[in-house]
Design a protein around this motif. Sequence first.
Motif, PDB file in Angstrom:
ATOM      1  N   ASN A  54       0.902  -1.101  -0.073  1.00  0.00           N
ATOM      2  CA  ASN A  54      -0.049  -0.055   0.025  1.00  0.00           C
ATOM      3  C   ASN A  54       0.872   1.069   0.115  1.00  0.00           C
ATOM      4  O   ASN A  54       2.121   1.245   0.084  1.00  0.00           O
ATOM      5  N   ILE A  55       0.382   2.331  -0.008  1.00  0.00           N
ATOM      6  CA  ILE A  55       0.995   3.571  -0.088  1.00  0.00           C
ATOM      7  C   ILE A  55       1.515   4.202   1.388  1.00  0.00           C
ATOM      8  O   ILE A  55       1.859   5.420   1.144  1.00  0.00           O
ATOM      9  N   GLU A  56       1.511   3.486   2.199  1.00  0.00           N
ATOM     10  CA  GLU A  56       1.792   3.984   3.520  1.00  0.00           C
ATOM     11  C   GLU A  56       3.211   4.435   3.696  1.00  0.00           C
ATOM     12  O   GLU A  56       3.954   5.120   4.159  1.00  0.00           O
ATOM     13  N   CYS A  57       3.907   3.951   2.633  1.00  0.00           N
ATOM     14  CA  CYS A  57       5.739   3.963   2.232  1.00  0.00           C
ATOM     15  C   CYS A  57       5.885   5.398   1.900  1.00  0.00           C
ATOM     16  O   CYS A  57       7.135   5.705   2.086  1.00  0.00           O
ATOM     17  N   VAL A  58       5.009   6.069   1.341  1.00  0.00           N
ATOM     18  CA  VAL A  58       5.076   7.361   0.643  1.00  0.00           C
ATOM     19  C   VAL A  58       5.409   8.493   1.699  1.00  0.00           C
ATOM     20  O   VAL A  58       6.552   9.100   1.547  1.00  0.00           O
ATOM     21  N   PRO A  59       5.074   8.777   2.797  1.00  0.00           N
ATOM     22  CA  PRO A  59       5.344   9.700   3.740  1.00  0.00           C
ATOM     23  C   PRO A  59       6.869   9.326   4.224  1.00  0.00           C
ATOM     24  O   PRO A  59       7.874  10.205   4.555  1.00  0.00           O
ATOM     25  N   LEU A  60       7.081   7.925   4.541  1.00  0.00           N
ATOM     26  CA  LEU A  60       8.442   7.630   4.945  1.00  0.00           C
ATOM     27  C   LEU A  60       9.471   8.014   3.927  1.00  0.00           C
ATOM     28  O   LEU A  60      10.591   8.627   4.264  1.00  0.00           O
ATOM     29  N   LEU A  61       9.255   7.623   2.749  1.00  0.00           N
ATOM     30  CA  LEU A  61      10.283   8.079   1.646  1.00  0.00           C
ATOM     31  C   LEU A  61      10.456   9.549   1.410  1.00  0.00           C
ATOM     32  O   LEU A  61      11.475  10.016   1.357  1.00  0.00           O
ATOM     33  N   ILE A  62       9.320  10.410   1.687  1.00  0.00           N
ATOM     34  CA  ILE A  62       9.425  11.749   1.489  1.00  0.00           C
ATOM     35  C   ILE A  62      10.389  12.284   2.850  1.00  0.00           C
ATOM     36  O   ILE A  62      11.320  13.185   2.607  1.00  0.00           O
TER      37      ILE A  62
END
Length: 341
Positions: free
Chosen positions: A25-33
């Motif tokens: 899922n896209i919960e990794c996007v804030p971590l990557l940012i």
Amino acid sequence: MAHVGISLSELEASVASPFTSKIPNIECVPLLIKEGRNTLITSLSIFKFLTMFQLIGIVCVVFLFWRLTLLGNYQYLLQDLAINIICTLTMSLNHAAPKLAPYRPSGQLFSPPLLLSIFMHFTFTLIVQGTAFFLLQEQPWFSETDVFSACLPLNYSTVNITVTQPRHAENFFTTTMFPVTGFHLIISEIVFAKGKPFRQPLYTNYLLSTLIIIQVAIYLFILFADIDSLYTAIETVCTPYYWRVNILIMVLTLFFVSYIAETWFIDNRELWLWIKRLFKYKSKSQYRKLQRKIQKDPEWPPQNRTDYAVQNVSEGDCRIVVCNNSHYSSVPNSEKESEQL
């Protein structure tokens, strides 16, 4: 164009993506940012430190060349090994901030805040080194020929003065400029090791914090220790105690001024936003241009209307696209196509 690609699958297609998430899922996007911003700020901080490292050294060399002298080899070695290499290897150990900031850092290497920061700290370098250099020559015990006269009653005898010849770095100029430049480099470490809002504070980087404390302790020991063997080893001479206190006061003042200027001025987002509004600066980013264009369009977003694209289509090739509850279709080439549409 996307800034980065993330694959949410571990299949063969994931090799085309720079990042692969094991969580589908896209919960990794804030971590990557957050990690990306942390990396960007770290790179800019190391760039600023290395730039100031060279500028501080250049100013020191210019003042010493004026009096036909230079720092000793061990003095240069202490700055390179104990400060420069340690800082560049450990400044990147700060973790990303746990909370995602509502704005992003500047992505330009030569942005106005970065250039102003370097120019401002370079000005501080000229002021503090110039003050120490010229104030030294006003002292009653200062002499360019008799470099052992300042502490004659306490540390030296007449015999030692007559038989000992000073080396090229054993003079009052290098003895003063060496601790001033060393403490200034340590101050640059602390000031440029930025914390919030994109990185965790400096004290969470335990290795760098510990090494900074050791660096300060070493330079304080060199500054205030009255040991003849230490003076000989690092090619310095003894100076009166009050002059060492004056050097400490100068570098402490430099620390507070540099920290306040970097924190309250360079990192003050509200101030820079006010300056941009004052000079009517507009971002050149592509999506910012599109955003400004959309905001000026009173008919955006289009709803409950039919628009026709201005393009020619072949006979019998009419496509209908539904977007935002609006119907978009190609312009028919004939009445027959219009009836079919």
